[in-house]
Scaffold this motif. Structure first.
Motif, PDB file in Angstrom:
ATOM      1  N   GLN A 157      44.695  48.332  28.472  1.00 57.55           N
ATOM      2  CA  GLN A 157      44.074  48.456  29.606  1.00 57.55           C
ATOM      3  C   GLN A 157      44.917  48.195  30.737  1.00 57.55           C
ATOM      4  OE1 GLN A 157      40.245  46.310  30.313  1.00 57.55           O
ATOM      5  NE2 GLN A 157      39.983  46.183  28.293  1.00 57.55           N
ATOM      6  N   ASP A 188      35.934  38.451  27.728  1.00 58.27           N
ATOM      7  CA  ASP A 188      34.905  38.545  28.568  1.00 58.27           C
ATOM      8  C   ASP A 188      33.647  38.901  27.676  1.00 58.27           C
ATOM      9  OD1 ASP A 188      35.879  37.905  30.887  1.00 58.27           O
ATOM     10  OD2 ASP A 188      35.390  39.629  32.023  1.00 58.27           O
TER      11      ASP A 188
ATOM     12  N   ASP B 373      38.950  40.038  33.037  1.00 61.67           N
ATOM     13  CA  ASP B 373      38.750  39.691  32.081  1.00 61.67           C
ATOM     14  C   ASP B 373      39.065  38.339  31.562  1.00 61.67           C
ATOM     15  OD1 ASP B 373      37.620  40.693  29.479  1.00 61.67           O
ATOM     16  OD2 ASP B 373      39.708  40.242  28.484  1.00 61.67           O
ATOM     17  N   LEU B 374      38.683  37.301  32.763  1.00 54.27           N
ATOM     18  CA  LEU B 374      38.639  35.953  32.400  1.00 54.27           C
ATOM     19  C   LEU B 374      37.696  35.115  32.940  1.00 54.27           C
ATOM     20  CD1 LEU B 374      42.557  35.620  33.319  1.00 54.27           C
ATOM     21  CD2 LEU B 374      41.722  35.291  30.806  1.00 54.27           C
ATOM     22  N   GLU B 375      36.557  35.721  32.526  1.00 56.36           N
ATOM     23  CA  GLU B 375      34.997  34.944  33.039  1.00 56.36           C
ATOM     24  C   GLU B 375      35.113  33.581  32.734  1.00 56.36           C
ATOM     25  OE1 GLU B 375      31.547  36.813  31.867  1.00 56.36           O
ATOM     26  OE2 GLU B 375      30.723  34.966  32.071  1.00 56.36           O
ATOM     27  N   ALA B 376      35.129  33.215  31.460  1.00 54.33           N
ATOM     28  CA  ALA B 376      35.130  32.146  30.737  1.00 54.33           C
ATOM     29  C   ALA B 376      35.925  31.147  31.516  1.00 54.33           C
ATOM     30  CB  ALA B 376      34.854  32.120  29.392  1.00 54.33           C
ATOM     31  N   PRO B 377      37.390  31.548  30.997  1.00 55.13           N
ATOM     32  CA  PRO B 377      38.150  30.199  31.421  1.00 55.13           C
ATOM     33  C   PRO B 377      38.233  30.302  32.986  1.00 55.13           C
ATOM     34  CG  PRO B 377      39.471  32.127  30.694  1.00 55.13           C
ATOM     35  CD  PRO B 377      38.086  32.426  30.396  1.00 55.13           C
ATOM     36  N   HIS B 398      33.631  43.109  36.561  1.00 55.65           N
ATOM     37  CA  HIS B 398      34.558  42.964  35.542  1.00 55.65           C
ATOM     38  C   HIS B 398      35.661  43.853  35.435  1.00 55.65           C
ATOM     39  CE1 HIS B 398      32.116  40.091  32.870  1.00 55.65           C
ATOM     40  NE2 HIS B 398      30.860  40.859  33.582  1.00 55.65           N
ATOM     41  N   CYS B 399      36.744  43.648  35.883  1.00 54.92           N
ATOM     42  CA  CYS B 399      37.801  44.459  36.314  1.00 54.92           C
ATOM     43  C   CYS B 399      38.609  44.875  34.867  1.00 54.92           C
ATOM     44  CB  CYS B 399      38.808  44.059  37.167  1.00 54.92           C
ATOM     45  SG  CYS B 399      37.918  44.048  38.901  1.00 54.92           S
ATOM     46  N   GLY B 400      38.406  44.458  33.934  1.00 61.08           N
ATOM     47  CA  GLY B 400      39.224  44.330  32.579  1.00 61.08           C
ATOM     48  C   GLY B 400      40.505  43.997  32.900  1.00 61.08           C
ATOM     49  N   VAL B 401      41.383  44.129  31.813  1.00 55.67           N
ATOM     50  CA  VAL B 401      42.831  43.673  31.874  1.00 55.67           C
ATOM     51  C   VAL B 401      43.586  44.534  32.645  1.00 55.67           C
ATOM     52  CG1 VAL B 401      44.703  42.624  30.602  1.00 55.67           C
ATOM     53  CG2 VAL B 401      42.220  42.594  29.565  1.00 55.67           C
ATOM     54  N   ARG B 402      43.421  44.492  34.327  1.00 50.06           N
ATOM     55  CA  ARG B 402      43.915  45.513  35.075  1.00 50.06           C
ATOM     56  C   ARG B 402      44.182  44.907  36.365  1.00 50.06           C
ATOM     57  NH1 ARG B 402      39.184  48.255  33.501  1.00 50.06           N
ATOM     58  NH2 ARG B 402      39.465  49.836  31.877  1.00 50.06           N
ATOM     59  N   GLU B 403      45.099  43.725  36.236  1.00 48.74           N
ATOM     60  CA  GLU B 403      45.191  42.883  37.298  1.00 48.74           C
ATOM     61  C   GLU B 403      45.676  43.428  38.806  1.00 48.74           C
ATOM     62  OE1 GLU B 403      46.664  42.442  34.428  1.00 48.74           O
ATOM     63  OE2 GLU B 403      45.823  40.725  33.716  1.00 48.74           O
ATOM     64  N   PHE B 429      49.511  35.830  35.923  1.00 44.59           N
ATOM     65  CA  PHE B 429      49.261  37.167  36.241  1.00 44.59           C
ATOM     66  C   PHE B 429      49.556  37.855  37.768  1.00 44.59           C
ATOM     67  CE2 PHE B 429      46.469  36.308  32.490  1.00 44.59           C
ATOM     68  CZ  PHE B 429      47.441  36.358  31.596  1.00 44.59           C
TER      69      PHE B 429
END
Lengths: 654, 654
Positions: A157, A188, B373-377, B398-403, B429
């Motif tokens: 990704q 997620d 992709d870090l909703e929980a933490p 939810h952007c995914g692992v796309r900072e 990040f």
């Protein structure tokens, strides 16, 4: 008969036991990729755990580094001596080879630090480039190995992942294989929350060899690895897997990623996988399978070839691989003539850097230049051939507009060994490759990052392309050595220091515009002190001007003007703060002096307080730049000799 | 009958004349994309140059920003009043709307700053998300517009480009169209030097609607734009073009990109294109065609709807689009109760931030949270729905692992207007999205960047995930406001200041681990001063402890220990250096005091000299972190109350 499934379960239970023991960790990857890893090591990877630094070993990269227990378990089972059971039991504890994410320790089999997603596969591209270049130079008897990378969804990704796919396909890196853990789960939850593209199609579009398979079917994995090895393209094994496979409560679930394990999970897994052995206990016959599997390939190669250096290798091979500078090193620098180091007229320092880089092609043929689509304005190609899919003898890689990949490739090439990577682009794009540069600093890898267009001197391209805070942001980075040389001689000195450095990266911030030649004396490397008195006063100093880069020339002009006004100013050139900070206190004091100081740098003031007292003055940029010709901008922002003179007068009358 | 070819040639010659006049510039894009741009404006784009800030205008982004003369020429021809002929004649000169690369100036039609490749298309994804979210909220009468982006090869080589393609396809942003200038030339020469993938296939793999066409065939472009508008997917027009079309010496050549133009080139182009008009002279009938073309679509919409704010729009629409805080704003903060702002027990500041962010859903429904992709933490989703392809009412993406994309989307959403973007990930990040964050700072856009896991407090995930130099690197960035709050109250204060800021971005560096609640008093926002005396001494100060974030709690502990040793220590909390630097000198002096100072921050010392005198001491990180539990690391690196006490004693006895 080797039981690869049992070899895989050995990985699985070492991971479960270590993660349960540590109280935290990411079980998703080791449990989901156990069959892939075991098959790879049982049948394909060629390494020698007793000689872990063997230059011609295969390189294995865990790009999904959070799954570190996969790597530690398999390195333990493969027989790397540093990976003891005690080390596994101390997973995630201080001073242990089994850190939370893999940290480079090549004599333990950990080829590279990973964990920030996408970095690993991009490093792997660099490793595969290094292999191809070295194989061309030394021939297949000495260099003929593969690069394997475990890859997670996150790596694919991240944009850097696509940069890696794209260039690897373009360069037809046939010995590079990605093993994708297609478990359809990220942190997620379902990957479908954020991604729905056809990933194999993306690889095919970039001319990869793609195979889709069940990542728990050992025969299928084995066959796919065979096919990967015989295909001239880089290969993707798209392995459909079940995350956390073996733990009934978590397999295939979001929590499979890293939810805390319980003793019940370990018990249930043992039942499900029919694994009656106590924690950390691997039966002898499984250990024997691991040992025999690896030996079956490495034993065919005489031990003497597997050592780090060897009389059987050509001396030049050893020199490259031990990163030893050639005998004629000092002589080379002393003998640089006016063609290689012209110092008679003002000249952009990026051009002086290009001069040096070109001169290196003979004395250091192990240099490999990477550039991100800026060949003409950075001018570091010169006599170098391009390294291409069809010509592996080139020492210049057209990386395309992919700075982040280029930074990670620099890490990968340096970690691979044998070559000295040199990374070239504009300083404004340093931010694009910053995560990779940080990895180089963290790993202590000696890459050289050459940046042109280092200030508002860029001119009309405007503030997007004018670094302001970039110098400060890298001076803040541990173990990054930042040079901003004033002229051709300081540029050469910085290059020499950067090439001699073995424990970390260096960067050179260089000018697009002409730099005054402030030095004529080449008798000693003054840049090694980080800062030095370029021009002292005859009598007592009234003022000290501190400057870097092109602003040293400006300070010289100001000094002349001050002189006319009866003010005696010394000039301290400060090409490298990190080196100056390492000098003895008395050298620092003598250099900076006690007179009022004016610092001049066309950049952010941030960090300058280190060298200035509250009453001293900084002249530079307080905000972003603007679009206009460079001289107009220097005037506009008040970075001028006249401002220095006025400031000095002000300082001396108050 | 509108002559689109002549409209295109008008762009072409304004570009040639302006670049020749400036002596430099990039002709490749404006000459190669003239037909595409003219057709787009003649038949499809819906803007009102007399009301450039009309909220429901189409957004046009020039992602290949070096081709800025394309944008300036067409904005001039479209009738934007700021884009005068004089402005074109001053291309690349100081203080001119026609800068080297486009710089955001929305009342001139320049929607966003571009130039660093890939940023523009990623911003465009943010704009398209903003449109979809606002259309869902206010309905198609008020929000129904498109986003168009001109795209070069470089944008598609950059990793961020793939992140944009991937997420736009996933979110099915049907009103987003990319116009790709497939000229097969980059700065280095042929694109084949560095790229060979099938780019249309890459888009198809991400579920885009893809059309391949001749980028100089006006009918084909028109038909493709029609098809793009009627397709529910985002659309790519892969336009095969000739770079620098119209200049015989350069068209289709490497030099077409930006080689200096000569008067002969301009003459030859006039002959080739049959354009007899003098420089900067556009015949009235061609101007009339431009005016009529745009009016044909905008005139159908009553003027009152086209203004920036309007009585016909609902008040909430106006409030969102003018970024006006609601009437109950101060009351909201005063009334935050223990459920929304718990302060009784130690709590990670990232959790406190999540509490605030969740409370905002009612008072500021225009907030849109993006997370990688870090909703929980990071815990900022809470009661928010996800914004998806099927549910545009969500306020969490939810952007995914796309900072990197996420950072640029933040810029795009803020530049679009109507929504307040909030960007959430780990501080480690931040480097991945730094280039986009710099764009937010440069443009003065009020995005909020929330970062968790801000130090070695991360623990066993190790040095890859432990920021050390990150705070310093952003403190160095002009116009970026960096907060590192100590506890829940400071976190709330920082949020309030960040939300009230209109002229630039803010970032919050927050802890994963528990932070001591150091404040109980909520009567005034003390964070607004940047630094303040948290605990003063009763009598004279022996020592002053400066600290930020979780280290303020540590300073409190040290203060108690010092007290026992008979040493009177004051504590200064410094949540925001930028704000403190803006305070009057006497406030700064009174706050810092004259006693010896000890600064405590689990980060790089770089920059701290600003607040320390040579005899003062910094306690923090001198290098990178390590993998171990957080308390172990604090001990290991000597960031402890005991060290503070020992240091204070040492300072006071010397």
């Amino acid at each position: 008969m080797t039981d690869i499934q049992k070899m895989a379960d050995a990985i699985r239970f070492l991971a479960i036991d270590a993660i349960l023991n540590a109280g935290e960790g990411h079980q998703g990857v080791p449990l989901g990729m156990a069959e892939i890893a075991a098959t790879l090591y049982a049948r394909h990877v060629r390494v020698d755990p007793k000689n872990p630094l063997w230059p011609d070993r295969d390189r294995v990269v865990l790009s999904n580094g959070h799954g570190s227990m996969l790597l530690y378990a398999l390195l333990h089972l493969a027989g790397y001596e540093k990976l003891t059971i005690d080390a596994l039991k101390s997973f995630r504890k201080l001073h242990n080879v089994c850190a939370g994410h893999p940290e480079i320790e090549q004599d333990a089999g950990i080829e590279i630090t990973t964990g920030l997603l996408g970095q690993g596969i991009a490093c792997a591209v660099g490793m595969a480039v290094a292999e191809a270049r070295l194989a061309d130079r030394f021939g297949p008897d000495h260099v003929n190995h593969r690069t394997w990378a475990f890859v997670g969804d996150g790596c694919l990704q991240e944009g850097i992942g696509q940069e890696a796919i794209s260039l690897a396909g373009h360069l037809r890196l046939g010995k590079l294989t990605f093993l994708w853990d297609d478990n359809q789960i990220t942190d997620d939850g379902a990957t479908s929350l954020s991604i729905s593209e056809d990933i194999p199609a993306r690889f095919r579009a970039a001319h990869w060899h793609v195979q889709e398979l069940d990542g728990h079917d050992i025969d299928a994995i084995d066959a796919a690895l065979d096919a990967a090895k015989s295909d001239p393209r880089p290969s993707l094994l798209a392995c459909r897997t079940t995350i956390a496979r073996g733990i009934p409560r978590l397999e295939g679930q979001r929590g499979g990623h890293s939810a805390p394990l319980t003793p019940d999970d370990a018990t249930a897994a043992r039942q499900q996988r029919n694994w009656p052995h106590p924690p950390f206990d691997i039966p002898a016959e499984i250990r024997a399978d691991w040992a025999a599997a690896l030996a079956s390939r490495t034993d065919a190669i005489p031990t003497k070839y597997r050592r780090y250096t060897d009389v059987e290798n050509p001396p030049e091979f050893d020199r490259w691989h031990t990163a030893t500078l050639p005998d004629a090193w000092e002589e080379f620098w002393q003998n640089l003539g006016p063609n290689q180091l012209p110092t008679d007229t003002p000249r952009p320092t990026i051009l002086s850097s290009g001069d040096i880089c070109d001169a290196l092609t003979e004395i250091l043929p192990e240099t490999l230049v990477l550039c991100a689509d800026l060949e003409a304005p950075t001018n570091h190609k010169r006599s170098r051939d391009a390294f291409t899919a069809d010509h592996r003898g080139g020492s210049y890689v057209h990386c395309g507009v992919r700075e982040h990949l280029m930074g990670a490739m620099t890490c990968g090439i340096a970690a691979h060994g044998g070559l000295h990577p040199i990374n070239v682009t504009y300083l404004a794009f340093a931010d694009y490759e910053r995560p990779a540069m940080r990895m180089a600093a963290l790993m202590g890898l000696p890459g050289i990052f050459v940046f042109s267009h280092d200030s508002i001197g860029v001119g009309s391209n405007g503030p997007t392309h004018q670094p302001v805070e970039t110098l400060a942001s890298f001076r803040a980075m541990p173990n990054m050595q930042v040079f901003r040389p004033a002229d051709a001689i300081e540029t050469a000195e910085a290059w020499k220091l950067a090439l001699e450095r073995s424990d970390g990266p260096s960067m050179l911030a260089l000018s697009r515009q002409d730099a005054t030649q402030v030095r004529t004396d080449r008798s000693g490397n003054l840049t090694q002190y980080g800062a030095y008195i370029l021009r002292d006063t005859e009598g007592p100093r009234d003022i000290t001007l501190l400057a870097t880069g092109t602003e040293v020339g400006l300070a010289l002009q100001a000094q002349a003007d001050l002189n006319q006004a009866g003010i005696a100013a010394a000039i301290v050139s400060m090409p490298c703060w990190e080196l100056f900070a390492q000098q003895p206190a008395d050298y620092q004091t003598a250099t900076l002096g006690t007179a009022p100081r004016i610092a001049i740098e066309a950049a952010s003031p941030f960090g300058w307080h280190q060298w200035l007292r509250p009453t001293d003055v900084f002249i530079g940029m307080e905000g972003f730049g603007a679009s206009a010709q460079a001289p107009v901008l220097y005037d506009h922002f008040g970075i001028t000799p006249a401002r220095v003179v006025a400031t000095a007068k002000d300082l001396l009358t108050h």
